[in-house]
Design an enzyme around this catalytic site. Structure first.
Site, PDB file in Angstrom:
ATOM      1  N   ASP A 110       0.709  -1.231  -0.085  1.00  0.00           N
ATOM      2  CA  ASP A 110      -0.177  -0.015  -0.054  1.00  0.00           C
ATOM      3  C   ASP A 110       0.713   1.430   0.269  1.00  0.00           C
ATOM      4  OD1 ASP A 110      -1.635  -2.243   0.911  1.00  0.00           O
ATOM      5  OD2 ASP A 110      -1.964  -1.205   2.497  1.00  0.00           O
TER       6      ASP A 110
HETATM    7  C1  FRU Z   1      -3.933  -3.682   2.638  1.00  0.00           C
HETATM    8  C2  FRU Z   1      -3.178  -4.085   4.141  1.00  0.00           C
HETATM    9  C3  FRU Z   1      -3.703  -3.351   5.014  1.00  0.00           C
HETATM   10  C4  FRU Z   1      -2.463  -3.251   6.274  1.00  0.00           C
HETATM   11  C5  FRU Z   1      -1.322  -3.405   5.199  1.00  0.00           C
HETATM   12  C6  FRU Z   1      -0.090  -4.399   5.524  1.00  0.00           C
HETATM   13  O1  FRU Z   1      -3.053  -4.271   1.598  1.00  0.00           O
HETATM   14  O2  FRU Z   1      -3.790  -5.592   4.291  1.00  0.00           O
HETATM   15  O3  FRU Z   1      -4.883  -3.505   5.653  1.00  0.00           O
HETATM   16  O4  FRU Z   1      -2.377  -2.295   6.872  1.00  0.00           O
HETATM   17  O5  FRU Z   1      -1.848  -4.074   4.044  1.00  0.00           O
HETATM   18  O6  FRU Z   1       0.768  -4.215   4.911  1.00  0.00           O
END
Ligand code: FRU
Length: 459
Positions: free
Chosen positions: A18
């Site tokens: 992300d």
């Molecule tokens: C989304 C996610 C979020 C989390 C992050 C962990 O892709 O699962 O919900 O904070 O990635 O890397």
């Protein structure tokens, strides 16, 4: 094994997911992202890259790393908000599977390269009590009537995805939560386990909530709700999928100095772990997009105009009617291209823009197909003349509509007037020397007013 995208952001080493904490600070764009220098991507830090133009990115040292407290197993996703003149990060700390909100403030205000974690993290000690939750993570924060409001993504067992709302005078003390929106109040995605990565912002005369729906079946979709927001209540009026490529996930947006709402999304890497390990990188961010509300109240996202700066040598074809025989738009060096087609009247059953890899290994082709009398847009990847990937959604092509396609090795992004974009790893995976571009129409005639092809180049 495919070549590394040359113009999309990838991590300096191995894992990226992300986009996080997006902000334009002192004129410069800061892009943080979920990062693990190991290929499995299990222990997340905040990677950090900066840019003056949204085109060229410079990687800086990791901004946040797991510590010995509530984030000992990972610094998960979150956002940046400027509090009393200081950029402040809200992120999800993870320890022994427990996810709780944590805070860090910038202590070096030029490059935002040093952050200090709040010594009394977590700032919210537990998830909302009395509910069976499927997760409690990811943050979007704004200031409203002198008070901070925060949304946190979650899911209630038996109900589906939901978002909680919190309030605070100072980002540290947070009052009791209320439910902001649940999947049961929407038409979409009731089967999802939780909503990750909420992103909430005003757009035109509406407000928009974007959530990433994580399904019990492991499916991931990005949902977008537009509606009215008053007194802490959000009433959804329209729902849509943000991108139909099947790979666009966990997007986050911010407002830049020019007042544009700019969004980045993650393109998860579909290769197996061993292949990713060998190649040294995994996952990419889609090109930045400007988010806007169109005349029909739909949320549109178009590539930022800065991407015009990647256009190099071009080739142009104009005024063609396409019968069944394909329009040959030539051979192009490398796999980094932008193609733009402006259509006239279309009476065809389907129109296909095909990009065929030459000089590499097995025959490979990636295409954008406007199908079903151009009411469906699809990305397709074919290998040895067999379709190995296909993904798409509704479109409505009117005369004068434009199709704009970026190819950056394995990554393709297609933007269509009259449809949501399609982004993903549907591009050309092999080491390819040249790409043959052609357009064809079946079952009727498609008029092409203009077709342009540019090689992409770093300015
Ligand atoms: C989304 C996610 C979020 C989390 C992050 C962990 O892709 O699962 O919900 O904070 O990635 O890397």
């Amino acid at each position: 094994m495919y070549t590394r995208p040359a113009y999309h952001v990838v991590a300096p080493r191995h894992w990226l997911n992300d986009p996080n904490g997006l902000i334009q600070w002192r004129g410069r764009y800061h892009l943080f992202y979920q990062y693990d220098p190991n290929p499995a991507g299990e222990r997340k830090s905040w990677g950090h890259a900066v840019s003056d133009d949204l085109l060229r990115w410079r990687h800086l040292p990791v901004a946040l790393e797991p510590g010995s407290g509530p984030d000992q197993d990972g610094c998960w996703s979150g956002c940046t908000v400027v509090h009393d003149g200081t950029p402040t990060i809200l992120y999800t700390g993870v320890r022994n599977g427990v996810q709780l909100p944590c805070l860090a403030t910038a202590v070096e205000l030029d490059e935002l390269s040093v952050w200090r974690k709040y010594e009394r993290n977590p700032i919210i000690p537990e998830p909302p009590p009395g509910l069976e939750l499927a997760g409690f993570r990811d943050h979007t924060v704004w200031l409203e009537d002198g008070e901070y409001r925060q949304l946190i993504g979650s899911g209630i067992r038996g109900v589906g995805g939901c978002v909680f709302l919190y309030r605070s005078p100072d980002l540290v003390a947070w009052g009791p939560p209320s439910i902001f929106l649940t999947a049961s109040e929407t038409a979409a995605a009731r089967d999802t386990e939780m909503w990750e990565c909420p992103d909430f912002f005003p757009l035109g005369d509406r407000h928009v909530l974007v959530t990433s729906a994580y399904g019990g079946d492991g499916m991931r979709r990005t949902l977008c709700f537009a509606g009215s927001y008053t007194d802490g209540r959000f009433a959804v009026e329209r729902e849509q999928v943000l991108d139909w490529g099947g790979h666009y996930y966990a997007p986050q947006s911010f407002t830049d100095r020019r007042g544009r709402r700019i969004m980045f999304g993650w393109l998860p890497d579909p290769r197996g772990i061993e292949v990713r390990r060998a190649s040294g990188w995994s996952g990419a961010l889609a090109f930045p997009r400007v988010v806007r509300l169109d005349e029909d109240g739909l949320v549109r996202n178009d590539p930022v105009p800065e991407l015009l700066g990647l256009r190099d040598r071009s080739r142009s074809v104009s005024g063609r009617a396409l019968p069944a025989r394909a329009l040959d738009a030539g051979l192009h060096e490398g796999t980094a291209l932008e193609i733009e087609i402006e259509f006239g009247e279309i009476e065809a059953g389907a129109v296909t823009l095909a990009l065929r890899a030459l000089g590499g290994g097995d025959p490979e082709e990636t295409s954008v197909v406007l199908d079903g009398r151009c009411r469906v847009a699809r990305l397709e990847r074919r290998q040895k003349d067999r379709t190995v990937q296909a993904c798409g959604g509704p479109a409505r092509l009117e005369p004068g509509a434009r199709l704009r396609v970026f190819l950056d090795g394995p990554v393709v992004e297609a933007f269509i007037d009259g449809g949501a974009p399609l982004a993903g790893f549907h591009g050309i995976w092999s080491q390819t020397e040249r790409v043959a571009v052609s357009v064809s129409a079946t079952d009727g005639v498609a008029n092409i007013r203009r077709l342009d092809i540019w090689h992409l180049t770093q300015p």
